[in-house]
Write a protein that holds these residues in place. Structure first.
Motif, mmCIF file in Angstrom:
data_model
loop_
_atom_site.group_PDB
_atom_site.id
_atom_site.type_symbol
_atom_site.label_atom_id
_atom_site.label_comp_id
_atom_site.label_asym_id
_atom_site.label_seq_id
_atom_site.Cartn_x
_atom_site.Cartn_y
_atom_site.Cartn_z
ATOM 1 N N HIS A 52 0.783 -1.316 -0.089
ATOM 2 C CA HIS A 52 -0.161 0.013 0.024
ATOM 3 C C HIS A 52 0.969 1.167 -0.139
ATOM 4 O O HIS A 52 0.310 2.403 -0.665
ATOM 5 N N SER A 53 1.993 1.116 0.443
ATOM 6 C CA SER A 53 2.629 2.642 0.794
ATOM 7 C C SER A 53 4.404 2.223 0.653
ATOM 8 O O SER A 53 4.735 1.087 1.345
ATOM 9 N N THR A 54 5.116 3.038 0.474
ATOM 10 C CA THR A 54 6.366 3.013 0.553
ATOM 11 C C THR A 54 7.350 4.492 0.856
ATOM 12 O O THR A 54 6.430 5.316 0.896
ATOM 13 N N THR A 55 8.489 4.473 1.322
ATOM 14 C CA THR A 55 9.240 5.505 1.255
ATOM 15 C C THR A 55 10.312 5.620 0.310
ATOM 16 O O THR A 55 11.047 4.804 0.184
ATOM 17 N N LYS A 84 -0.645 -6.391 -4.644
ATOM 18 C CA LYS A 84 -1.503 -6.485 -3.861
ATOM 19 C C LYS A 84 -2.356 -7.654 -3.888
ATOM 20 O O LYS A 84 -2.219 -8.504 -4.629
ATOM 21 N N VAL A 144 4.633 -3.422 -6.957
ATOM 22 C CA VAL A 144 3.720 -3.324 -5.964
ATOM 23 C C VAL A 144 2.895 -4.605 -6.118
ATOM 24 O O VAL A 144 2.737 -5.117 -7.111
ATOM 25 N N THR A 170 10.315 11.258 0.629
ATOM 26 C CA THR A 170 8.700 11.322 0.265
ATOM 27 C C THR A 170 8.137 10.037 0.358
ATOM 28 O O THR A 170 8.580 9.040 0.147
ATOM 29 N N HIS A 171 6.787 10.070 1.105
ATOM 30 C CA HIS A 171 5.991 8.942 1.155
ATOM 31 C C HIS A 171 5.079 8.826 0.155
ATOM 32 O O HIS A 171 4.334 9.955 -0.324
ATOM 33 N N TRP A 172 4.693 7.688 -0.511
ATOM 34 C CA TRP A 172 3.937 7.463 -1.545
ATOM 35 C C TRP A 172 2.759 6.178 -1.035
ATOM 36 O O TRP A 172 3.147 5.217 -0.845
ATOM 37 N N LYS A 173 1.663 6.359 -1.211
ATOM 38 C CA LYS A 173 0.483 5.467 -1.258
ATOM 39 C C LYS A 173 0.168 5.033 -2.550
ATOM 40 O O LYS A 173 0.088 5.889 -3.495
ATOM 41 N N THR A 174 -0.298 4.047 -2.645
ATOM 42 C CA THR A 174 -0.562 3.196 -3.835
ATOM 43 C C THR A 174 -2.126 2.836 -4.019
ATOM 44 O O THR A 174 -2.450 1.692 -4.693
ATOM 45 N N ASP A 175 -2.942 3.477 -3.179
ATOM 46 C CA ASP A 175 -4.262 3.024 -3.059
ATOM 47 C C ASP A 175 -4.811 2.838 -4.545
ATOM 48 O O ASP A 175 -5.817 2.169 -4.779
#
Length: 546
Positions: free
Chosen positions: A474-477, A546, A544, A515-520
């Motif tokens: 869901h997210s990464t840095t 899921k 990614v 930078t934090h990134w969400k991959t919803d």
């Protein structure tokens, strides 16, 4: 349903066409692929025969659909792989190949004779290397024989030669500027040593070991890559790894048995997708007649003995060194597949586990100098294809609709490493450091986003751009480092080269940024993070899940 059957179902390549050499000779060399005919669609395939019933042997040029465009007679059998490059004239590609009678031929792109050079030794099996040794003017041609290393000018005249002991005619030299100073170095092996020559032919260093180091065999050559990920290259020979100054770094210990050779030329890449570099080599481990061997994947761990990531069975009954592994992410799953062809079958192994993804018993080789499979976009449809030896005596084009998109239409030379020859077949005056751009050797890269050219990725060090965790759900840095104030853009691309999101576009101060990134709203798959600053462009692959 077991795992192997499941994988075989999901990778189902087929032979699109095959061509058997009419002279009845064995095909013992790696084919070369390049677009050398402006009329014929796609790229052309150059291969040659050896062990023919009646000399002469032949060099053949096939179109992308398998039609014979031309052939050329040589005086003796051919056990060296062809190489295609412009020798100084733009748009004028040449084919260079050596026969067993120690004669080098240079052919025009239509198969007509350009020049030849004789008398380099006897029983030559090594392949030529084209590189700009002095970094100025037209490129040079490097060839090893049983008694000399030769450097020829682009017109076939002798530039210099060096006499050294115990050179075997099958060991092709490698060229790279491993000390990052002045002109490139020439690396090659003898039965007991690894040599490094300077660009003028003088000896830079010799790394000596006993007779278990390098066995008297054909086709084994050094490979170059940043094995320990410190930004500097290492020289790999089978299961031996040396620093750029010739110091031994590690050795696993795969020795020859009763005089039978042990290794193939090694391929280098991150095969399992863990952001570390692996070394892939073939080892022939048992006595004849079985010749049961294995593929070994090594990883540097900072000790004198590397870690074994995985091993897998690979059979070759040639009686000498088996074929060289070739690496390419054929199915686009993030890890790079290992392609290998011997006397019993061609196999594609999963890079992460060594599991057999594909096997074909019609795609077989015959003798000692099988230099490996060729992979490129042959047909011009921007899909990867595989060119392999067919029934010992021909060539076959293999394709699969599930294989990845690829914009690289060339695979030229036994020691393919992408940066050695430019896309237009010119030879760079100063070759970019392959270990900084993509850190591969004998590996085809098809995963770069469109519009991000290798020539633009100067001085890349992947440690400057970090993504953690990777893979993630869901997210990464994303972290990156700037040495000076710079205008920065941070963008995400999918595997088809489409921009997915722009995360940063502003002037940033020196230092580390996060930078934090969400991959919803992002589906699972392979993506690329592209960092552009005033002076650099960095690319990092991530997955990614899921």
């Amino acid at each position: 349903m077991n795992v192997l059957i499941f994988l075989l179902i999901n990778m189902s390549p087929s032979i699109k066409w095959s061509y058997l050499a009419p002279d009845g000779g064995w095909v013992c060399v790696s084919p070369a692929i390049a677009d050398i005919d402006p009329v014929s669609p796609g790229s052309e395939i150059i291969f040659a025969t050896g062990g023919c019933p009646i000399p002469p042997s032949h060099v053949y040029c096939l179109s992308s659909n398998g039609n014979l465009l031309w052939s050329f007679n040589t005086e003796d059998d051919i056990y060296s792989s062809p190489i295609i490059a412009n020798l100084g004239i733009p748009g004028d590609p040449a084919i260079i190949i050596t026969d067993l009678n120690a004669k080098i031929y240079c052919l025009n792109n239509d198969g007509t004779f350009r020049w030849s050079f004789s008398g380099i030794g006897s029983s030559v099996c090594s392949s030529t290397i084209v590189a700009n040794i002095d970094t100025i003017g037209p490129p040079e041609i490097i060839i090893s024989s049983d008694s000399f290393i030769y450097c020829l000018n682009n017109d076939g005249t002798e530039k210099w030669k060096v006499s050294l002991p115990n050179i075997h005619p099958g060991n092709s030299p490698a060229v790279a500027n491993i000390d990052k100073l002045g002109t490139p170095e020439i690396l090659f092996s003898t039965v007991d040593s690894l040599y490094c020559l300077n660009g003028d032919g003088t000896i830079g260093w010799t790394s000596y070991h006993d007779s278990t180091f390098i066995q008297p065999c054909c086709g084994i050559s050094p490979s170059i890559g940043d094995v320990d990920m410190d930004g500097d290259p290492e020289v790999v020979f089978g299961d031996w790894c040396f620093e750029a100054n010739g110091t031994l770094k590690w050795h696993y210990g795969l020795f020859s048995i009763a005089g039978f050779p042990a290794h193939s030329t090694s391929a280098i890449a991150d095969v399992d997708g863990d952001d570390t570099t692996e070394v892939v080599t073939y080892y022939q481990s048992m006595f004849p007649p079985s010749f049961l061997g294995s593929l070994y994947v090594f990883r540097d761990n900072g000790t004198p003995v590397p870690t074994v990531v995985w091993t897998a069975e690979a059979i070759d009954e040639s009686g000498t060194t088996g074929a060289t592994p070739i690496i390419c992410d054929m199915d686009g799953d993030g890890d790079k597949d290992v392609l290998w062809q011997g006397t019993h079958y061609l196999r594609i192994y999963d890079g992460a586990t060594g599991t057999v993804l594909y096997e074909n018993t019609e795609l077989t080789t015959q003798t000692c100098n099988e230099h490996g499979i060729a992979v490129a976009d042959v047909s011009g449809d921007e899909k990867i294809e595989m060119v392999a030896i067919y029934k010992n005596k021909g060539i076959a084009l293999v394709e699969d609709t599930s294989w990845v998109n690829c914009d690289k239409n060339r695979f030229s030379g036994h020691l393919y490493h992408i940066t050695g020859i430019n896309p237009n077949l010119s030879v760079p005056n100063k070759e970019p450091y392959s270990w900084e751009l993509h850190n591969t050797w004998l590996t085809q890269i098809c995963e770069d986003p469109h519009g991000i050219r290798e020539s633009e990725k100067s001085e890349i060090q992947t440690t400057q751009l970090e993504i953690s965790p990777n893979p993630f759900i869901h997210s990464t840095t994303i972290k990156y480092q700037l040495s000076t104030e710079s205008k920065v853009s941070l963008e995400i691309y999918d595997i088809g080269g489409r921009k997915v999101e722009e995360l940063v576009k502003e002037i940033k101060s020196p230092g580390e940024h996060t930078t934090h990134w969400k991959t919803d709203n992002i589906s699972n798959g392979i993506y690329f993070c592209v960092l552009k600053s005033d002076k650099k462009q960095l690319v990092k692959k991530f997955v990614v899940m899921k």
